[in-house]
Write an enzyme that holds these catalytic residues in place. Structure first.
Site, mmCIF file in Angstrom:
data_model
loop_
_atom_site.group_PDB
_atom_site.id
_atom_site.type_symbol
_atom_site.label_atom_id
_atom_site.label_comp_id
_atom_site.label_asym_id
_atom_site.label_seq_id
_atom_site.Cartn_x
_atom_site.Cartn_y
_atom_site.Cartn_z
ATOM 1 N N TYR A 1 -35.237 85.522 -16.291
ATOM 2 C CA TYR A 1 -34.616 86.466 -16.001
ATOM 3 C C TYR A 1 -35.769 85.885 -14.558
ATOM 4 O O TYR A 1 -35.062 85.641 -13.685
ATOM 5 C CB TYR A 1 -34.926 87.334 -15.540
ATOM 6 C CG TYR A 1 -34.388 88.643 -14.807
ATOM 7 C CD1 TYR A 1 -33.084 88.498 -14.366
ATOM 8 C CD2 TYR A 1 -35.583 89.090 -14.226
ATOM 9 C CE1 TYR A 1 -32.862 89.560 -13.581
ATOM 10 C CE2 TYR A 1 -34.858 89.417 -12.756
ATOM 11 C CZ TYR A 1 -33.856 89.008 -12.375
ATOM 12 O OH TYR A 1 -33.123 90.448 -11.004
ATOM 13 N N GLU B 1 -63.005 98.003 -2.917
ATOM 14 C CA GLU B 1 -62.776 97.637 -4.159
ATOM 15 C C GLU B 1 -62.565 95.526 -4.305
ATOM 16 O O GLU B 1 -62.280 95.499 -5.647
ATOM 17 C CB GLU B 1 -60.864 98.030 -4.977
ATOM 18 C CG GLU B 1 -61.215 99.654 -4.995
ATOM 19 C CD GLU B 1 -62.234 100.250 -6.231
ATOM 20 O OE1 GLU B 1 -62.995 99.224 -6.839
ATOM 21 O OE2 GLU B 1 -61.927 101.050 -6.430
ATOM 22 N N HIS C 1 -57.676 107.443 -11.654
ATOM 23 C CA HIS C 1 -58.189 106.463 -11.359
ATOM 24 C C HIS C 1 -56.492 106.085 -10.456
ATOM 25 O O HIS C 1 -55.909 106.786 -9.483
ATOM 26 C CB HIS C 1 -59.396 105.489 -10.745
ATOM 27 C CG HIS C 1 -59.415 104.663 -9.838
ATOM 28 N ND1 HIS C 1 -61.017 104.039 -9.869
ATOM 29 C CD2 HIS C 1 -58.502 104.598 -8.874
ATOM 30 C CE1 HIS C 1 -59.872 103.598 -8.440
ATOM 31 N NE2 HIS C 1 -59.561 104.118 -7.599
ATOM 32 N N HIS D 1 -52.417 104.281 -5.866
ATOM 33 C CA HIS D 1 -52.492 106.138 -7.094
ATOM 34 C C HIS D 1 -51.648 106.022 -6.995
ATOM 35 O O HIS D 1 -51.650 107.432 -6.802
ATOM 36 C CB HIS D 1 -54.024 106.942 -5.623
ATOM 37 C CG HIS D 1 -55.035 106.135 -5.602
ATOM 38 N ND1 HIS D 1 -56.012 106.458 -4.438
ATOM 39 C CD2 HIS D 1 -55.647 105.217 -6.493
ATOM 40 C CE1 HIS D 1 -56.949 105.449 -4.474
ATOM 41 N NE2 HIS D 1 -56.879 104.489 -5.452
ATOM 42 N N HIS E 1 -53.077 97.266 -5.872
ATOM 43 C CA HIS E 1 -53.778 98.709 -6.685
ATOM 44 C C HIS E 1 -53.084 99.777 -5.965
ATOM 45 O O HIS E 1 -53.582 100.233 -4.467
ATOM 46 C CB HIS E 1 -55.629 98.215 -6.560
ATOM 47 C CG HIS E 1 -56.078 100.086 -6.184
ATOM 48 N ND1 HIS E 1 -55.933 100.681 -7.921
ATOM 49 C CD2 HIS E 1 -57.114 100.882 -6.050
ATOM 50 C CE1 HIS E 1 -56.436 101.401 -7.921
ATOM 51 N NE2 HIS E 1 -57.532 101.725 -6.447
ATOM 52 N N TYR F 1 -37.202 100.080 -22.167
ATOM 53 C CA TYR F 1 -38.109 98.796 -22.137
ATOM 54 C C TYR F 1 -38.242 97.648 -20.751
ATOM 55 O O TYR F 1 -39.327 97.065 -20.212
ATOM 56 C CB TYR F 1 -36.625 97.464 -21.965
ATOM 57 C CG TYR F 1 -35.106 98.001 -20.550
ATOM 58 C CD1 TYR F 1 -34.752 98.441 -20.700
ATOM 59 C CD2 TYR F 1 -35.938 97.024 -19.778
ATOM 60 C CE1 TYR F 1 -33.892 98.521 -19.782
ATOM 61 C CE2 TYR F 1 -34.324 96.209 -19.270
ATOM 62 C CZ TYR F 1 -33.839 97.562 -18.874
ATOM 63 O OH TYR F 1 -33.265 97.205 -17.670
HETATM 64 ZN ZN LIG Z 1 -58.598 103.222 -6.298
#
Ligand SMILES: [Zn+2]
Length: 225
Positions: free
Chosen positions: A217, A83, A164, A104, A102, A123
């Site tokens: 914050y 990726e 994905h 899954h 990233h 929230y």
């Molecule tokens: Zn992936």
């Protein structure tokens, strides 16, 4: 040349990728070698990214790959994450970010498989913004997926990838990881609330208030660290 004599580029960032890869596994945000992480060093225009297809338990700092902004390998013998393309595209499109996580993760991915966005059901969605948008499906590793992510993420800190997973971005690895973790929690809450009835959403005005509070914050948090 003996390996221990080699001074690795971005050593500190490489080690962070190793550490946060393990954190990703331990917190259940991904399994095996799924997902990937990267850090941009804006000072020298280099990116450290997790290697492709190596179990997070086995990844060492030397396995982390360093590439330039064009994606050419500058240091490291491993193949960079498949990726890499969307990581590069995100750093170009979002000058405010220097880290990408990233995953899954199961609940976020479940919603992504329904092609749903995550609305302001809780929230804590403010870790992303007033919602988590959805990027349309495209094959993993493709230029089309990178385009879809850029078109969908806007100024949000997270985006679901249809069929994905999830992408989270931030100014440092700790904050990107927090976004991934908190959005997975919100995804789980949304899934559970949806299975019992129709969740009552937090209104737009309140989400603006919460998002502003989150910003201040964050600054306080930074000044103490
Ligand atoms: Zn992936």
């Amino acid at each position: 040349m003996r390996r221990q004599e080699v001074v690795m580029l971005m050593l500190q960032q490489r080690q962070q990728i190793v550490d946060y890869g393990l954190k990703m596994i331990r917190s259940g945000l991904t399994t095996g070698s799924g997902g990937n992480l990267s850090i941009l060093s804006a000072a020298d225009n280099l990116i450290a990214i997790s290697p492709s297809g190596i179990d997070y338990h086995d990844v060492t700092a030397a396995d982390v790959v360093v590439v330039n902004r064009a994606g050419q390998r500058v240091e490291g013998e491993r193949k960079p994450s498949s990726e890499l393309g969307f990581h590069l595209a995100l750093y170009t499109a979002r000058e405010d970010i220097t880290t990408i996580v990233h995953t899954h993760s199961v609940y976020a991915t479940t919603l992504a498989c329904l092609h749903w966005e995550i609305p302001a059901v809780h929230y804590l969605v403010a870790f992303s913004g007033d919602k988590v948008p959805l990027a349309p499906y495209a094959t993993f590793g493709s230029a089309e997926l990178a385009d879809n992510i850029i078109a969908s993420i806007g100024s949000y800190n997270a985006v679901l990838l249809a069929n994905h997973g999830l992408v989270a971005v931030g100014k440092d690895m700790k904050s990107s990881f927090n976004v991934a973790e908190e959005i997975e929690l919100v995804a789980r809450i949304y899934y559970q609330a949806k299975s019992l009835g129709q969740p009552v959403l937090v209104d737009a005005e309140e989400m603006t208030r919460v998002t502003e509070k989150f910003c201040s914050y964050g600054q306080q948090d930074k000044s103490t660290s």
